[in-house]
Design a protein around this motif. Structure first.
Motif, PDB file in Angstrom:
ATOM      1  N   CYS A  42      31.261  58.897  32.792  1.00 13.08           N
ATOM      2  CA  CYS A  42      30.667  58.367  34.023  1.00 13.08           C
ATOM      3  C   CYS A  42      30.517  56.851  33.870  1.00 13.08           C
ATOM      4  N   ILE A  43      31.295  56.080  34.601  1.00 16.13           N
ATOM      5  CA  ILE A  43      31.255  54.624  34.450  1.00 16.13           C
ATOM      6  C   ILE A  43      30.748  53.988  35.748  1.00 16.13           C
ATOM      7  N   PRO A  44      29.626  53.253  35.696  1.00 13.63           N
ATOM      8  CA  PRO A  44      29.195  52.546  36.909  1.00 13.63           C
ATOM      9  C   PRO A  44      30.280  51.563  37.354  1.00 13.63           C
ATOM     10  N   VAL A  45      30.462  51.449  38.668  1.00  5.60           N
ATOM     11  CA  VAL A  45      31.497  50.571  39.222  1.00  5.60           C
ATOM     12  C   VAL A  45      31.337  49.146  38.681  1.00  5.60           C
ATOM     13  N   LYS A  46      30.073  48.717  38.567  1.00  5.82           N
ATOM     14  CA  LYS A  46      29.805  47.369  38.065  1.00  5.82           C
ATOM     15  C   LYS A  46      30.413  47.178  36.672  1.00  5.82           C
TER      16      LYS A  46
ATOM     17  N   GLN B  44      33.545  44.818  35.523  1.00  3.36           N
ATOM     18  CA  GLN B  44      33.337  43.760  34.531  1.00  3.36           C
ATOM     19  C   GLN B  44      34.310  43.912  33.373  1.00  3.36           C
ATOM     20  N   LYS B  45      34.535  45.159  32.969  1.00  2.00           N
ATOM     21  CA  LYS B  45      35.401  45.389  31.819  1.00  2.00           C
ATOM     22  C   LYS B  45      36.874  45.145  32.134  1.00  2.00           C
ATOM     23  N   TYR B  46      37.350  45.706  33.263  1.00  2.00           N
ATOM     24  CA  TYR B  46      38.791  45.672  33.515  1.00  2.00           C
ATOM     25  C   TYR B  46      39.227  44.536  34.437  1.00  2.00           C
ATOM     26  N   ALA B  47      38.303  44.038  35.286  1.00  2.00           N
ATOM     27  CA  ALA B  47      38.713  43.007  36.246  1.00  2.00           C
ATOM     28  C   ALA B  47      37.961  41.698  36.042  1.00  2.00           C
ATOM     29  N   GLY B  48      36.896  41.721  35.214  1.00  2.00           N
ATOM     30  CA  GLY B  48      36.222  40.480  34.870  1.00  2.00           C
ATOM     31  C   GLY B  48      35.292  39.909  35.924  1.00  2.00           C
ATOM     32  N   TRP B  49      34.795  40.737  36.852  1.00  2.00           N
ATOM     33  CA  TRP B  49      33.801  40.234  37.808  1.00  2.00           C
ATOM     34  C   TRP B  49      32.886  41.362  38.237  1.00  2.00           C
ATOM     35  N   ASN B  50      31.804  40.982  38.902  1.00  2.00           N
ATOM     36  CA  ASN B  50      30.795  41.963  39.287  1.00  2.00           C
ATOM     37  C   ASN B  50      30.759  42.136  40.807  1.00  2.00           C
ATOM     38  N   PRO B  51      31.328  43.231  41.302  1.00  2.00           N
ATOM     39  CA  PRO B  51      31.407  43.402  42.759  1.00  2.00           C
ATOM     40  C   PRO B  51      30.059  43.765  43.394  1.00  2.00           C
ATOM     41  N   ILE B  52      29.067  44.112  42.586  1.00  2.00           N
ATOM     42  CA  ILE B  52      27.760  44.435  43.165  1.00  2.00           C
ATOM     43  C   ILE B  52      27.078  43.136  43.600  1.00  2.00           C
ATOM     44  N   GLU B  53      27.209  42.092  42.764  1.00  2.00           N
ATOM     45  CA  GLU B  53      26.590  40.802  43.077  1.00  2.00           C
ATOM     46  C   GLU B  53      27.322  40.087  44.204  1.00  2.00           C
ATOM     47  N   ASN B  54      28.641  39.971  44.041  1.00  2.00           N
ATOM     48  CA  ASN B  54      29.444  39.233  45.023  1.00  2.00           C
ATOM     49  C   ASN B  54      30.546  40.131  45.520  1.00  2.00           C
ATOM     50  N   PHE B  55      30.289  40.847  46.593  1.00  2.00           N
ATOM     51  CA  PHE B  55      31.309  41.772  47.071  1.00  2.00           C
ATOM     52  C   PHE B  55      32.388  41.021  47.832  1.00  2.00           C
TER      53      PHE B  55
ATOM     54  N   LEU C   8      41.530  53.142  33.231  1.00  2.00           N
ATOM     55  CA  LEU C   8      40.653  54.292  33.005  1.00  2.00           C
ATOM     56  C   LEU C   8      41.309  55.307  32.067  1.00  2.00           C
ATOM     57  N   PRO C   9      40.508  55.927  31.166  1.00  2.00           N
ATOM     58  CA  PRO C   9      41.066  56.980  30.307  1.00  2.00           C
ATOM     59  C   PRO C   9      41.636  58.118  31.164  1.00  2.00           C
ATOM     60  N   LYS C  10      42.655  58.780  30.646  1.00  2.00           N
ATOM     61  CA  LYS C  10      43.324  59.810  31.451  1.00  2.00           C
ATOM     62  C   LYS C  10      43.220  61.196  30.826  1.00  2.00           C
ATOM     63  N   ASN C  11      42.630  61.282  29.644  1.00  2.00           N
ATOM     64  CA  ASN C  11      42.617  62.568  28.941  1.00  2.00           C
ATOM     65  C   ASN C  11      41.408  63.423  29.297  1.00  2.00           C
ATOM     66  N   ARG C  12      40.609  62.952  30.242  1.00  2.00           N
ATOM     67  CA  ARG C  12      39.402  63.691  30.645  1.00  2.00           C
ATOM     68  C   ARG C  12      39.006  63.240  32.048  1.00  2.00           C
ATOM     69  N   GLY C  13      38.076  63.974  32.646  1.00  4.83           N
ATOM     70  CA  GLY C  13      37.565  63.542  33.940  1.00  4.83           C
ATOM     71  C   GLY C  13      36.853  62.211  33.808  1.00  4.83           C
ATOM     72  N   VAL C  14      37.117  61.290  34.735  1.00  3.81           N
ATOM     73  CA  VAL C  14      36.440  59.993  34.744  1.00  3.81           C
ATOM     74  C   VAL C  14      35.805  59.805  36.118  1.00  3.81           C
ATOM     75  N   VAL C  15      34.524  59.443  36.113  1.00  2.00           N
ATOM     76  CA  VAL C  15      33.799  59.280  37.365  1.00  2.00           C
ATOM     77  C   VAL C  15      33.366  57.822  37.497  1.00  2.00           C
ATOM     78  N   LEU C  16      33.862  57.153  38.556  1.00  7.72           N
ATOM     79  CA  LEU C  16      33.338  55.814  38.890  1.00  7.72           C
ATOM     80  C   LEU C  16      32.137  56.063  39.790  1.00  7.72           C
ATOM     81  N   ILE C  17      31.006  55.494  39.416  1.00  8.19           N
ATOM     82  CA  ILE C  17      29.766  55.860  40.110  1.00  8.19           C
ATOM     83  C   ILE C  17      28.970  54.621  40.504  1.00  8.19           C
TER      84      ILE C  17
ATOM     85  N   GLU D  58      24.718  55.536  46.436  1.00  9.87           N
ATOM     86  CA  GLU D  58      24.891  56.738  45.609  1.00  9.87           C
ATOM     87  C   GLU D  58      26.186  57.451  45.989  1.00  9.87           C
ATOM     88  N   ARG D  59      27.254  56.926  45.450  1.00 10.21           N
ATOM     89  CA  ARG D  59      28.590  57.431  45.740  1.00 10.21           C
ATOM     90  C   ARG D  59      29.358  57.469  44.433  1.00 10.21           C
TER      91      ARG D  59
END
Lengths: 301, 185
Positions: free
Chosen positions: A146-150, A154-165, A182-191, A212-213
């Motif tokens: 379960c990875i928060p979108v923020k 930050q990890k893959y694109a280098g910015w924070n879309p919660i602060e500056n959408f 994103l890892p592909k060997n298991r379920g991954v949830v962007l939350i 809450e999405r």
């Protein structure tokens, strides 16, 4: 040239039965709501196909929520939905959507349902807890990530879309930078999405900047979208109006606001969780094919 | 103008006044997000390819392209002289003609593609016939088609031909690949 694959259609049939069995055994009621409707859900980037003076549904969401207001507590529906101009290896303009809703629940309740559902269906259809999908092996025994979108941005694109959408940058980076990482060997949830991308989800009580999405990815493919449902009639009306304004500005057709739905929210909708899951894509995983046209007989082509 | 929804493999588009053809195309749409059209585009002038992404609301220019049938007449210095239906002379330079220059011959009919009235490419008939002007003799009785040897045809173009082809033979050349196709009886 349309190809028909009988062995895939057998997997398709088994999948539909397994999904029904899962929900019926958990006391969900299967419902059917109108396919042709006067007011498709207003979303900035979802276009409906006209049918007579009305439209074909892009999702059964608004009608199913009215059933919750009417007193139903666990409902599911599987059926055809239609979206204009969506055609690609993961899109067909007509597709099969599974939606389920629970009252007195939120997006975490739905996440628990989803984990159980995927395991149940894989066990019924494949007799296994691993799914081979192209070169990927998905192990359903591994805990979902379960990875928060923020964090993901930050990890893959280098910015924070919660602060500056930034809507344009968000979609492009999601496709070009985040999803491929994103890892592909298991379920991954962007939350926990930015509120600007909340659609019909409610704001988090802890952090009003996030909604809450969540979105589930399996084998790198987006499979479903879930919400803690927005139940506030006034905020819902405001979001519809903002969305209508954006569509008008972009030159897209502006659909009428679904007034009976807003009236139902005013009457009072219990706190609820709900989800839409692409059944064709789930079948692609189980049948190990990379193109949605292969799991749908007589697809757009 | 095209809208993003019109994009597909094979469509010809214009970017900053330059014509391109789409050679690969992928539609993606993140949940609740906008449609993104990822295209590999190939310059119709240089042949170079690169990737380009469009979003739902993007508008894309339509190139003004026209295909004309012209008859090749003769070479004048560095220029190749063609004739159209109205016997008007049209001069094209070597860089526009490209590899087609090897196969031009008097009275041959070619398709010339114009972008904004400027010629950008020449399409030959798929097969042209040429006489072999030079090749070493092959082994007698060898009719194998998979053993090749070098040869030169009238006009100076060099290619590989089967071992049984002799000087003075007429052969067909596939202009798409520049390769030997068959011997003409």
């Amino acid at each position: 040239m349309q190809h028909i694959y009988p062995e895939i259609l057998q997997i398709r049939s088994n999948t539909l039965q397994a999904i029904r069995g899962f929900f019926l055994s958990r006391n969900f009621v299967e419902v059917e709501t109108p396919v042709r409707l006067p007011a498709p859900a207003l979303e900035e980037f979802i276009d409906a196909i006209p049918a007579d003076d009305w439209y074909l549904r892009t999702s059964p969401e608004l009608h199913m929520k009215r059933l919750l207001v009417a007193g139903m507590s666990r409902i599911f529906q599987m059926g055809a939905c239609f979206r204009q101009g969506e055609r690609g290896h993961l899109h067909n303009s007509e597709f099969t959507l599974l939606e389920w809703y629970r009252t007195n629940a939120d997006y975490q309740t739905i996440l628990a349902d989803t984990k159980e559902l995927i395991r149940h269906v894989a066990a019924e259809v494949l007799g296994s807890t691993t799914i081979s999908f192209g070169e990927i092996t998905i192990d359903l025994n591994l805990p979902w990530l379960c990875i928060p979108v923020k964090q993901a941005f930050q990890k893959y694109a280098g910015w924070n879309p919660i602060e500056n959408f930034d809507a344009d940058r968000f979609d492009l980076d999601l496709i070009n930078k985040v999803e491929p990482g994103l890892p592909k060997n298991r379920g991954v949830v962007l939350i926990d999405y930015p509120v600007e991308a909340a659609a019909l989800s409610r704001r988090s009580a802890d952090d009003p900047e996030v909604a809450e999405r969540w979105e589930l990815y399996m084998g790198g493919m987006e499979l479903s979208n879930a919400f803690s449902e927005l139940t506030d009639a006034q905020e819902q009306r405001q979001r519809f109006e903002e969305c209508a304004a954006k569509r008008a500005k972009a030159g897209s057709e502006v659909y009428p606001i679904d007034r009976p739905f807003l009236a139902a929210l005013e009457q009072g909708m219990p706190p609820s969780g709900g989800i839409a899951l692409g059944v064709d894509r789930l079948i692609m995983l189980l049948a190990n094919v990379q193109n949605i046209q292969e799991v749908r007989p007589f697809a757009d082509g | 103008m095209f809208s993003a929804g019109d994009l597909r493999k094979g469509l010809k588009i214009e970017i900053e006044g330059h014509p391109y053809v789409i050679t690969e195309y992928t539609f993606t749409k993140p949940g609740k997000g906008q449609s993104i059209y990822t295209c590999r585009i190939k310059s119709m002038i240089t042949g170079q390819t690169h990737m380009k992404q469009y979003r739902s609301n993007d508008k894309i220019n339509k190139p003004q392209l026209e295909q004309k049938e012209l008859i090749y007449s003769y070479k004048d210095g560095d220029m190749f002289v063609f004739m159209d239906d109205n016997y008007e002379q049209i001069m094209l330079d070597e860089s526009t003609i490209g590899d087609a220059r090897f196969f031009l011959k008097e009275d041959i009919e070619v398709e010339v593609l114009f972008h904004n009235d400027k010629a950008i490419g020449v399409e030959l008939p798929i097969f042209v016939e040429r006489e072999i002007t030079h090749t070493e003799p092959g082994a007698r009785g060898n009719t194998a088609t998979n053993v090749l040897k070098p040869a030169t045809v009238a006009g100076g173009y060099e290619l590989n031909v089967p071992i049984f082809i002799n000087e003075g033979d007429m052969i067909k050349i596939d202009t798409r690949t520049g390769e030997y196709s068959e011997r003409v009886r």
